[in-house]
Design an enzyme around this catalytic site. Structure first.
Site, PDB file in Angstrom:
ATOM      1  CG  ASP A 112      37.742  44.547  43.118  1.00 16.09           C
ATOM      2  OD1 ASP A 112      38.151  44.306  44.403  1.00 16.09           O
ATOM      3  OD2 ASP A 112      37.903  43.686  42.288  1.00 16.09           O
ATOM      4  CG  ASP A 202      40.371  48.578  40.263  1.00 17.94           C
ATOM      5  OD1 ASP A 202      39.698  49.078  39.417  1.00 17.94           O
ATOM      6  OD2 ASP A 202      40.419  47.250  40.325  1.00 17.94           O
ATOM      7  CG  HIS A 250      42.942  45.288  44.237  1.00 17.67           C
ATOM      8  ND1 HIS A 250      41.848  44.419  43.779  1.00 17.67           N
ATOM      9  CD2 HIS A 250      42.436  46.575  43.459  1.00 17.67           C
ATOM     10  CE1 HIS A 250      41.263  44.730  42.652  1.00 17.67           C
ATOM     11  NE2 HIS A 250      41.543  45.985  42.233  1.00 17.67           N
ATOM     12  CG  ASP A 252      41.920  44.113  49.606  1.00 18.71           C
ATOM     13  OD1 ASP A 252      42.470  43.996  48.692  1.00 18.71           O
ATOM     14  OD2 ASP A 252      40.539  44.227  49.210  1.00 18.71           O
ATOM     15  CB  CYS A 357      37.983  40.983  47.443  1.00 19.06           C
ATOM     16  SG  CYS A 357      39.692  40.906  47.607  1.00 19.06           S
TER      17      CYS A 357
HETATM   18  N1  ABU Z   1      42.239  41.879  45.319  1.00 14.65           N
HETATM   19  C1  ABU Z   1      43.059  41.510  46.460  1.00 14.65           C
HETATM   20  C2  ABU Z   1      44.107  40.561  46.002  1.00 14.65           C
HETATM   21  C3  ABU Z   1      45.531  41.015  45.847  1.00 14.65           C
HETATM   22  C4  ABU Z   1      46.318  40.009  45.821  1.00 14.65           C
HETATM   23  O1  ABU Z   1      46.294  38.821  45.746  1.00 14.65           O
HETATM   24  O2  ABU Z   1      47.343  40.594  46.340  1.00 14.65           O
END
Ligand code: ABU
Length: 379
Positions: A112, A202, A250, A252, A357
């Protein structure tokens, strides 16, 4: 021997080249953050109503650390150097001249905070007050890399002020009153909790494909943050993307490069940026939908979704680490010719995410390549 003549070398251009050196986070002292304009935590079903904050239960922390330590040991056994952050007291209040925040967060998800692009590691701005000082846990490592690698570019994005100007302060209150359709309208309008008063991003909203970087605009990354990245990386092509999701955070667990020519897309969170599909098609990339996740609800105290199923660490273009309970995801990648390494990590979810992450690249072999020679004008 001069410090910089030691073996450390910082360099990573994408998510799939052979991984040689990585940071793996720690669960120590992770907090359920006190409320702040950017985020409000609440789990009434687990006896944590809105406004409560405190350290996550010790038995959860121990289990998460056991999984993280096993993950780190497995990587080391495969010859990958693993470094760990230095936790600080995340239960302490922090302040700047502009605000005071009752707690910090933790140091499980280095992805992050740290964005590695070539020989550079960039400390992201972050957009939560509770995460404003999180870079400190990585400073001992970054100082060491600076001493040991004469070519390391150590950069930090401008720290945001995070005053009330940075946020739509009633956003989460209004969010709770909206229907699903209304929430998606907000996404289409790129209207989330951040204003455009100052750049915020981030690092985990960036997916790296050599010369091309996809950057998701989200609840933690604003358009000004994407513009700052574009100006900061003038030799890269930065593509701003959004996906069908009510409160994105995020990229990912939404869109993941697997190897040159192949990417994994969330089966529900479809891209809302048509130019993106065009870019991939024009350059002969195949986009496959991820498998069905193993879990049907978030882990206890987790703010991350079940789509951690697709949050994976790629060791090289033929080898991928997938969370061990994600049987269907592992089978899908196995059919695509990957060696799949199952890694138990579900107990880490509450501490900030999954395998991607929990890691940040320091060194992958390889050079900066152009995987998208045919561009879409204006994207
Ligand atoms: N930080 C990655 C997780 C994002 C999500 O739960 O979609």
């Amino acid at each position: 021997m001069a410090d910089h003549a030691r073996k450390t070398k910082v360099c990573s251009w994408n998510e799939w080249d052979p991984l040689k050196h990585v940071i793996v986070g720690r669960a120590d002292g992770t907090m359920i953050q006190a409320p702040e304009p950017a985020v409000e935590r609440e789990w009434p079903e687990y006896g944590v109503p809105l406004g409560t904050c405190g350290r996550l239960p010790r038995e959860m922390e121990d289990k998460a650390n056991e999984q993280l330590n096993n993950f780190a040991a497995m990587l080391e056994k495969r010859g990958i150097r693993v470094d760990r952050p230095t936790p600080i007291d995340f239960s302490q209040a922090v302040q700047t001249p502009d605000w005071k925040q009752a707690t910090m967060f933790g140091c499980m998800p280095p992805r992050d905070v740290l964005l590695t692009v070539g020989q550079e590691i960039l400390e992201a701005t972050m957009s939560y007050r509770s995460r404003w000082f999180e870079y400190l846990v990585y400073r001992p490592l970054l100082e060491q890399y600076f001493k040991e690698d004469a070519d390391f570019r150590w950069e930090a994005a401008p720290k945001p002020r995070l005053t009330e100007r940075t946020y739509k302060t009633d956003y989460w209150t209004r969010f709770k009153t909206w229907t699903e359709a209304e929430k998606l309208e907000r996404t289409q309008a790129r209207d989330w909790v951040l204003t455009e008063a100052e750049p915020c991003f981030d690092a985990a909203d960036v997916a790296r494909f050599g010369r091309d970087l996809l950057v998701q605009q989200s609840t933690v990354t604003n358009a000004a943050g994407i513009r700052w990245l574009r100006q900061h990386f003038p030799n890269h092509r930065i593509h701003a993307v959004i996906f069908k999701e009510d409160a994105p955070m995020h990229i990912d667990a939404t869109f993941v490069p697997l190897r040159p020519g192949l990417a994994l897309s969330n089966r529900l969170r479809k891209p809302l940026t048509p130019e993106m599909a065009e870019l991939f098609k024009k350059n002969d990339w195949e986009i496959i939908e991820c498998a069905k996740p193993a879990h049907d609800k978030k882990a206890k105290f987790s703010f991350c979704s079940v789509w951690l199923s697709m949050n994976m660490l790629i060791l090289d273009p033929k080898t991928v680490c997938v969370e061990a309970s994600e049987r269907e995801q592992m089978e899908q990648l196995d059919r695509r010719g990957f060696e799949v390494i199952p890694v138990p990590l579900w107990d880490v979810a509450a501490f900030g995410g999954g395998l991607h992450c929990a890691t940040a690249d320091v060194y992958r072999e390889g050079t900066c390549q152009d995987y998208f020679p045919h561009q879409i004008p204006g994207f």
